[in-house]
Write a protein that holds these residues in place. Structure first.
Motif, PDB file in Angstrom:
ATOM      1  N   LEU A  47       1.056  -1.299  -0.173  1.00 50.27           N
ATOM      2  CA  LEU A  47      -0.103   0.036  -0.060  1.00 50.27           C
ATOM      3  C   LEU A  47       0.726   1.154  -0.042  1.00 50.27           C
ATOM      4  O   LEU A  47       0.654   2.262  -0.441  1.00 50.27           O
ATOM      5  CB  LEU A  47      -0.885   0.078   1.319  1.00 50.27           C
ATOM      6  CG  LEU A  47      -1.976  -1.073   1.137  1.00 50.27           C
ATOM      7  CD1 LEU A  47      -2.887  -1.038   2.465  1.00 50.27           C
ATOM      8  CD2 LEU A  47      -2.975  -1.005  -0.028  1.00 50.27           C
ATOM      9  N   ALA A  48       1.830   1.101   0.702  1.00 48.01           N
ATOM     10  CA  ALA A  48       2.766   2.413   0.810  1.00 48.01           C
ATOM     11  C   ALA A  48       3.318   2.610  -0.679  1.00 48.01           C
ATOM     12  O   ALA A  48       3.764   3.864  -0.965  1.00 48.01           O
ATOM     13  CB  ALA A  48       4.201   2.028   1.454  1.00 48.01           C
ATOM     14  N   LYS A  49       3.510   1.642  -1.461  1.00 47.63           N
ATOM     15  CA  LYS A  49       4.023   1.949  -3.000  1.00 47.63           C
ATOM     16  C   LYS A  49       2.977   2.220  -3.824  1.00 47.63           C
ATOM     17  O   LYS A  49       3.170   2.672  -4.994  1.00 47.63           O
ATOM     18  CB  LYS A  49       4.562   0.565  -3.416  1.00 47.63           C
ATOM     19  CG  LYS A  49       6.161   0.194  -2.919  1.00 47.63           C
ATOM     20  CD  LYS A  49       7.054   1.657  -3.377  1.00 47.63           C
ATOM     21  CE  LYS A  49       8.448   1.216  -2.782  1.00 47.63           C
ATOM     22  NZ  LYS A  49       9.505   2.478  -3.366  1.00 47.63           N
ATOM     23  N   LEU A  50       1.641   2.398  -3.365  1.00 47.83           N
ATOM     24  CA  LEU A  50       0.570   2.751  -4.172  1.00 47.83           C
ATOM     25  C   LEU A  50       0.865   4.205  -4.842  1.00 47.83           C
ATOM     26  O   LEU A  50       0.552   4.424  -6.005  1.00 47.83           O
ATOM     27  CB  LEU A  50      -0.558   2.696  -3.563  1.00 47.83           C
ATOM     28  CG  LEU A  50      -2.013   2.965  -4.434  1.00 47.83           C
ATOM     29  CD1 LEU A  50      -2.019   2.200  -5.640  1.00 47.83           C
ATOM     30  CD2 LEU A  50      -3.188   2.733  -3.478  1.00 47.83           C
ATOM     31  N   PRO A  51       1.190   4.952  -3.932  1.00 44.99           N
ATOM     32  CA  PRO A  51       1.429   6.416  -4.668  1.00 44.99           C
ATOM     33  C   PRO A  51       2.346   6.617  -5.735  1.00 44.99           C
ATOM     34  O   PRO A  51       2.435   7.400  -6.556  1.00 44.99           O
ATOM     35  CB  PRO A  51       2.042   7.323  -3.398  1.00 44.99           C
ATOM     36  CG  PRO A  51       1.473   6.497  -2.050  1.00 44.99           C
ATOM     37  CD  PRO A  51       1.491   5.093  -2.459  1.00 44.99           C
ATOM     38  N   VAL A  52       3.369   5.565  -5.800  1.00 49.46           N
ATOM     39  CA  VAL A  52       4.175   5.546  -6.875  1.00 49.46           C
ATOM     40  C   VAL A  52       3.593   5.367  -8.174  1.00 49.46           C
ATOM     41  O   VAL A  52       3.744   5.943  -9.219  1.00 49.46           O
ATOM     42  CB  VAL A  52       5.278   4.410  -6.594  1.00 49.46           C
ATOM     43  CG1 VAL A  52       6.232   4.237  -8.010  1.00 49.46           C
ATOM     44  CG2 VAL A  52       6.145   4.674  -5.388  1.00 49.46           C
ATOM     45  N   TRP A 197       8.931  13.158   0.581  1.00 45.76           N
ATOM     46  CA  TRP A 197       8.945  13.095   1.920  1.00 45.76           C
ATOM     47  C   TRP A 197       8.322  11.657   2.478  1.00 45.76           C
ATOM     48  O   TRP A 197       8.695  11.163   3.377  1.00 45.76           O
ATOM     49  CB  TRP A 197       7.903  14.070   2.765  1.00 45.76           C
ATOM     50  CG  TRP A 197       8.536  15.337   2.857  1.00 45.76           C
ATOM     51  CD1 TRP A 197       8.181  16.688   2.173  1.00 45.76           C
ATOM     52  CD2 TRP A 197       9.646  15.569   3.937  1.00 45.76           C
ATOM     53  NE1 TRP A 197       9.126  17.671   2.820  1.00 45.76           N
ATOM     54  CE2 TRP A 197       9.941  16.903   4.093  1.00 45.76           C
ATOM     55  CE3 TRP A 197      10.428  14.814   4.866  1.00 45.76           C
ATOM     56  CZ2 TRP A 197      10.851  17.696   4.738  1.00 45.76           C
ATOM     57  CZ3 TRP A 197      11.184  15.488   5.744  1.00 45.76           C
ATOM     58  CH2 TRP A 197      11.606  16.884   5.592  1.00 45.76           C
ATOM     59  N   GLY A 198       7.398  11.131   1.745  1.00 43.68           N
ATOM     60  CA  GLY A 198       7.110   9.693   1.731  1.00 43.68           C
ATOM     61  C   GLY A 198       8.105   8.870   1.777  1.00 43.68           C
ATOM     62  O   GLY A 198       8.138   7.639   2.367  1.00 43.68           O
ATOM     63  N   GLU A 199       8.741   8.910   0.417  1.00 41.29           N
ATOM     64  CA  GLU A 199      10.182   8.109   0.299  1.00 41.29           C
ATOM     65  C   GLU A 199      11.058   8.206   1.451  1.00 41.29           C
ATOM     66  O   GLU A 199      11.807   7.330   1.720  1.00 41.29           O
ATOM     67  CB  GLU A 199      10.649   8.353  -1.151  1.00 41.29           C
ATOM     68  CG  GLU A 199       9.946   7.806  -2.224  1.00 41.29           C
ATOM     69  CD  GLU A 199       9.732   6.183  -2.293  1.00 41.29           C
ATOM     70  OE1 GLU A 199      10.840   5.610  -2.237  1.00 41.29           O
ATOM     71  OE2 GLU A 199       8.689   5.799  -1.901  1.00 41.29           O
ATOM     72  N   TYR A 200      11.401   9.537   1.854  1.00 43.42           N
ATOM     73  CA  TYR A 200      12.106   9.598   3.027  1.00 43.42           C
ATOM     74  C   TYR A 200      11.953   9.212   4.075  1.00 43.42           C
ATOM     75  O   TYR A 200      12.958   8.504   4.856  1.00 43.42           O
ATOM     76  CB  TYR A 200      12.335  11.347   3.124  1.00 43.42           C
ATOM     77  CG  TYR A 200      13.125  11.752   4.112  1.00 43.42           C
ATOM     78  CD1 TYR A 200      14.681  11.892   3.792  1.00 43.42           C
ATOM     79  CD2 TYR A 200      13.063  12.199   5.343  1.00 43.42           C
ATOM     80  CE1 TYR A 200      15.518  12.239   4.725  1.00 43.42           C
ATOM     81  CE2 TYR A 200      13.777  12.335   6.453  1.00 43.42           C
ATOM     82  CZ  TYR A 200      15.268  12.684   6.166  1.00 43.42           C
ATOM     83  OH  TYR A 200      16.088  13.098   7.196  1.00 43.42           O
ATOM     84  N   TRP A 201      10.631   8.897   4.570  1.00 44.81           N
ATOM     85  CA  TRP A 201      10.267   8.207   5.768  1.00 44.81           C
ATOM     86  C   TRP A 201      10.311   6.700   5.616  1.00 44.81           C
ATOM     87  O   TRP A 201      10.252   5.945   6.712  1.00 44.81           O
ATOM     88  CB  TRP A 201       9.069   8.851   6.430  1.00 44.81           C
ATOM     89  CG  TRP A 201       9.238  10.286   6.703  1.00 44.81           C
ATOM     90  CD1 TRP A 201       8.264  11.044   6.226  1.00 44.81           C
ATOM     91  CD2 TRP A 201      10.011  11.033   7.850  1.00 44.81           C
ATOM     92  NE1 TRP A 201       8.478  12.447   6.866  1.00 44.81           N
ATOM     93  CE2 TRP A 201       9.386  12.263   7.691  1.00 44.81           C
ATOM     94  CE3 TRP A 201      10.924  10.514   8.368  1.00 44.81           C
ATOM     95  CZ2 TRP A 201      10.308  13.020   8.497  1.00 44.81           C
ATOM     96  CZ3 TRP A 201      11.548  11.213   9.221  1.00 44.81           C
ATOM     97  CH2 TRP A 201      11.134  12.740   9.190  1.00 44.81           C
ATOM     98  N   ARG A 202      10.312   6.101   4.477  1.00 43.88           N
ATOM     99  CA  ARG A 202       9.617   4.802   4.232  1.00 43.88           C
ATOM    100  C   ARG A 202      10.093   3.711   4.932  1.00 43.88           C
ATOM    101  O   ARG A 202       9.578   2.787   5.659  1.00 43.88           O
ATOM    102  CB  ARG A 202       9.759   4.534   2.666  1.00 43.88           C
ATOM    103  CG  ARG A 202       8.987   3.108   2.539  1.00 43.88           C
ATOM    104  CD  ARG A 202       9.086   2.708   0.924  1.00 43.88           C
ATOM    105  NE  ARG A 202       8.723   4.161  -0.066  1.00 43.88           N
ATOM    106  CZ  ARG A 202       7.231   4.442   0.044  1.00 43.88           C
ATOM    107  NH1 ARG A 202       6.258   3.678   0.476  1.00 43.88           N
ATOM    108  NH2 ARG A 202       6.925   5.214  -0.574  1.00 43.88           N
TER     109      ARG A 202
END
Length: 403
Positions: A47-52, A197-202
């Motif tokens: 789900l975290a990769k969905l924004p990609v 920022w999403g990738e920075y915290w992943r």
């Protein structure tokens, strides 16, 4: 029908999320155990990769509707000598081994770079899993990461500062305020949008903590992201906009003297931490970090700020690019007294010869013209070397992100 004829290149959509995630995990050998180590479950990372897939440009090869090769390009922005550039962040590169050596990734890269050019993303960044591989594709190293290790007895003594440090939640708005100010002042840094920022915290550990330095006027001037484990103080990132904030944050780190045996962290400049410490006998290691390549030389040069001069200047060069035909040939740069440049085709074939990798790292000032000339990467006269040294600003690239 042969495998080659069955393959089709197309854009990935959110419905391909599971296949996208499976290919990433296979190629980068990410197991369920690895995910649990950082507090992730398989469903969460998917789900975290969905924004990609929703925000990035993701293309791949399909064999009978099965995804077999892919790459993603993030829509990012970076600062290059105080100019904001649209940047294509290349990531998610992978092919299943049974489809290797078919030229699939080469074709995906050519298409991705053509799409970047269309979107006016004249520069591309990536974190290399193989420096030689990406060098063959035209990328070159443009930034370093320095890792340091400071023993507890080597921590700097407390310095008097007017402000104070507060521990806050890692999502505190002032962290973004400080970083934006910092990024706009630092050459090659990322301007972090929500995706960045999403990738920075992943992949952060769950117990990551933030500390912000506020000056006497209650303005945020620096932040520290860290965690403590097994008596080791780990620094994820230390950002400051002035020396007062740097001193204040190191005061905070030194205040942990009785709790930790050492401090381990990273910096992303050429400036060694050791020089700033009274006991400079610390362990520091420097390694290449990010790579970049110019996607469209004409677009890139049109934004590039050369150093102002009393006279207009002209530089002609023959450029080679292993993938992109629009970056190949003879070009002439006309630079105004204000440093504004325009690029035209044609000129003296023998004036200067270099490839896209050399041009990229030189214009980023990661490696200077004089050095590139000495090692044979920049073929030109000594007069041209002197001119380029005078034309190109000198500043250390900074890039602390990962995607």
């Amino acid at each position: 029908m042969s495998r080659e004829k069955r393959l089709k290149m197309k854009k990935l959509e959110p419905k391909h999320l599971i296949e996208f995630n499976q290919l990433l995990r296979y190629v980068f050998q990410v197991t369920n155990h690895d995910l649990k180590e950082v507090g992730w479950e398989a469903r969460e990372i998917a789900l975290a990769k969905l924004p990609v897939l929703e925000q990035a440009d993701v293309i791949g090869w399909f064999d009978r509707d099965k995804l077999v090769s892919q790459l993603a390009v993030y829509p990012f922005q970076v600062r290059i000598f105080n100019q904001t550039y649209d940047m294509g962040g290349l990531t998610g590169v992978g092919t299943y081994p049974e489809y290797a050596n078919m030229g699939l990734m080469d074709k995906l890269m050519r298409q991705a770079l053509a799409d970047m050019r269309q979107r006016k993303q004249s520069i591309s960044y990536l974190f290399p899993y193989s420096v030689p591989y990406y060098r063959r594709k035209g990328w070159e190293i443009i930034s370093d990461k320095m890792t340091f290790e400071v023993n507890d007895f080597q921590l700097p003594k407390i310095k008097a500062v007017l402000g104070e440090v507060e521990r806050v939640d890692i999502q505190h708005k002032d962290i973004r305020v400080v970083y934006e100010r910092f990024a706009y002042a630092n050459h090659a840094a990322m301007i972090r949008n929500e995706l960045a920022w999403g990738e920075y915290w992943r992949w952060d550990v769950e117990d990551l903590t933030a500390a912000i330095y506020y000056d006497s006027d209650r303005k945020p001037k620096g932040y520290l992201l860290y965690w403590i484990s097994n008596e080791v103080f780990h620094i994820k990132e230390l950002v400051f906009v002035d020396e007062e904030a740097r001193s204040g944050l190191w005061n905070f780190i030194s205040a942990h003297f009785s709790m930790v045996s050492k401090v381990i962290g990273n910096t992303y400049t050429h400036e060694p931490l050791a020089f700033l410490l009274e006991d400079a006998d610390i362990k520091e290691t420097i390694s290449p970090y990010f790579m970049a390549r110019i996607v469209d030389v004409e677009q890139f040069i049109s934004q590039y700020p050369f150093k102002p001069h009393t006279e207009p200047r002209i530089w002609t060069f023959t450029l080679d690019d292993p993938l992109l035909e629009w970056n190949q040939g003879i070009f002439t740069v006309h630079v105004s007294t204000e440093g504004k440049a325009t690029l035209t085709r044609g000129g003296d074939r023998d004036a200067t010869r270099l490839d896209i990798r050399t041009l990229t790292t030189m214009l980023f000032s990661y490696k200077r013209p004089d050095y590139l000339h000495r090692i044979g990467r920049l073929v030109c006269s000594l007069e041209t070397v002197e001119q380029l040294e005078d034309m190109i600003d000198q500043e250390t690239p900074y890039f602390s992100d990962y995607f």
